[in-house]
Design a protein around this motif. Structure first.
Motif, PDB file in Angstrom:
ATOM      1  N   GLY A 107       0.645   0.025  -1.573  1.00 45.36           N
ATOM      2  CA  GLY A 107       0.986  -1.375  -1.793  1.00 45.36           C
ATOM      3  C   GLY A 107       0.780  -1.788  -3.238  1.00 45.36           C
ATOM      4  O   GLY A 107       1.613  -2.483  -3.821  1.00 45.36           O
ATOM      5  N   LEU A 108      -0.321  -1.341  -3.832  1.00 44.99           N
ATOM      6  CA  LEU A 108      -0.590  -1.662  -5.231  1.00 44.99           C
ATOM      7  C   LEU A 108       0.453  -1.030  -6.156  1.00 44.99           C
ATOM      8  O   LEU A 108       0.956  -1.679  -7.082  1.00 44.99           O
ATOM      9  CB  LEU A 108      -1.997  -1.199  -5.618  1.00 44.99           C
ATOM     10  N   CYS A 109       0.808   0.218  -5.900  1.00 44.31           N
ATOM     11  CA  CYS A 109       1.837   0.885  -6.711  1.00 44.31           C
ATOM     12  C   CYS A 109       3.188   0.179  -6.564  1.00 44.31           C
ATOM     13  O   CYS A 109       3.912   0.010  -7.552  1.00 44.31           O
ATOM     14  CB  CYS A 109       1.960   2.351  -6.311  1.00 44.31           C
ATOM     15  N   THR A 110       3.507  -0.237  -5.356  1.00 44.09           N
ATOM     16  CA  THR A 110       4.757  -0.962  -5.129  1.00 44.09           C
ATOM     17  C   THR A 110       4.748  -2.288  -5.882  1.00 44.09           C
ATOM     18  O   THR A 110       5.729  -2.644  -6.546  1.00 44.09           O
ATOM     19  CB  THR A 110       4.970  -1.213  -3.625  1.00 44.09           C
ATOM     20  N   LEU A 111       3.647  -3.009  -5.787  1.00 45.49           N
ATOM     21  CA  LEU A 111       3.534  -4.290  -6.476  1.00 45.49           C
ATOM     22  C   LEU A 111       3.708  -4.126  -7.983  1.00 45.49           C
ATOM     23  O   LEU A 111       4.475  -4.864  -8.619  1.00 45.49           O
ATOM     24  CB  LEU A 111       2.175  -4.928  -6.172  1.00 45.49           C
ATOM     25  N   ILE A 112       3.047  -3.150  -8.564  1.00 45.11           N
ATOM     26  CA  ILE A 112       3.143  -2.939 -10.012  1.00 45.11           C
ATOM     27  C   ILE A 112       4.566  -2.556 -10.406  1.00 45.11           C
ATOM     28  O   ILE A 112       5.145  -3.124 -11.336  1.00 45.11           O
ATOM     29  CB  ILE A 112       2.133  -1.871 -10.470  1.00 45.11           C
ATOM     30  N   GLY A 113       5.145  -1.591  -9.690  1.00 45.13           N
ATOM     31  CA  GLY A 113       6.486  -1.124 -10.038  1.00 45.13           C
ATOM     32  C   GLY A 113       7.546  -2.201  -9.933  1.00 45.13           C
ATOM     33  O   GLY A 113       8.354  -2.395 -10.851  1.00 45.13           O
ATOM     34  N   VAL A 114       7.549  -2.953  -8.851  1.00 37.77           N
ATOM     35  CA  VAL A 114       8.587  -3.961  -8.654  1.00 37.77           C
ATOM     36  C   VAL A 114       8.331  -5.181  -9.538  1.00 37.77           C
ATOM     37  O   VAL A 114       9.282  -5.804 -10.025  1.00 37.77           O
ATOM     38  CB  VAL A 114       8.699  -4.336  -7.159  1.00 37.77           C
ATOM     39  N   ALA A 115       7.074  -5.504  -9.795  1.00 37.02           N
ATOM     40  CA  ALA A 115       6.780  -6.620 -10.698  1.00 37.02           C
ATOM     41  C   ALA A 115       7.240  -6.309 -12.123  1.00 37.02           C
ATOM     42  O   ALA A 115       7.775  -7.185 -12.813  1.00 37.02           O
ATOM     43  CB  ALA A 115       5.289  -6.944 -10.667  1.00 37.02           C
TER      44      ALA A 115
END
Length: 169
Positions: A107-115
């Motif tokens: 979830g954290l990796c997804t948040l960083i990448g998409v942000a």
């Protein structure tokens, strides 16, 4: 308890599918011009029916790729960990905890990448072109809360599971 196992595995599989579909498709951003429509993703850009991969992608695209690949790997680890929870050996109930850590990491990796993608891709210098985010982009954003839900369910599963045999001693 079985319902929580099944639900957490189902949610983890849905998040993995969303991430994989977002990663490999090329409908992240669509540009509508006066005479032409173009769409792009993380790997290629298509315009007038011709698709091409940029020789040198922008830095924010590379960062988004890296973080989403890491998120996919972590989401795969969640799915494997939760599947292992079904066939666990007696005395080993760590799989729920492993799955929750992996889900929160994904979830954290997804948040960083998409942000990063959202912040860097939105600037539109040409006012005659209308740019909109499309379904691949939204799938990536949808994977984020689904991964958090998978992490919460996995943690609940770990906390509600009976203690290991060595903890009873």
């Amino acid at each position: 308890m079985l319902a929580c196992r099944i639900l957490s595995l189902l949610v983890a599989c849905i998040s993995l599918i969303c991430l994989l579909m977002a990663l490999v498709t090329d409908y992240w951003l669509v540009a509508y011009g006066a005479k032409d429509i173009a769409h792009s993703g993380l790997w290629k850009t298509c315009r007038a029916g011709h698709c091409f991969a940029p020789a040198v992608p922008d830095d924010y695209i590379v960062v988004t790729r890296v973080f989403l690949i890491l998120a996919c790997l972590a989401a795969f680890a969640v799915t494997v960990s939760l599947a292992a929870f079904f066939v666990q050996c007696a005395g080993h109930n760590m799989w729920g905890f492993v799955a929750s850590i992996a889900a929160f990491t994904a979830g954290l990796c997804t948040l960083i990448g998409v942000a990063v993608y959202t912040a860097e891709s939105w600037e539109n210098k040409d006012t005659s072109i209308q740019r909109t985010y499309e379904w691949s982009f939204y799938l990536a954003w949808a994977a984020f809360p689904i991964l958090l839900l998978a992490g919460a369910l996995s943690l609940l599963l770990h906390l509600r599971s009976p203690p290991s045999s060595y903890e009873r001693v």
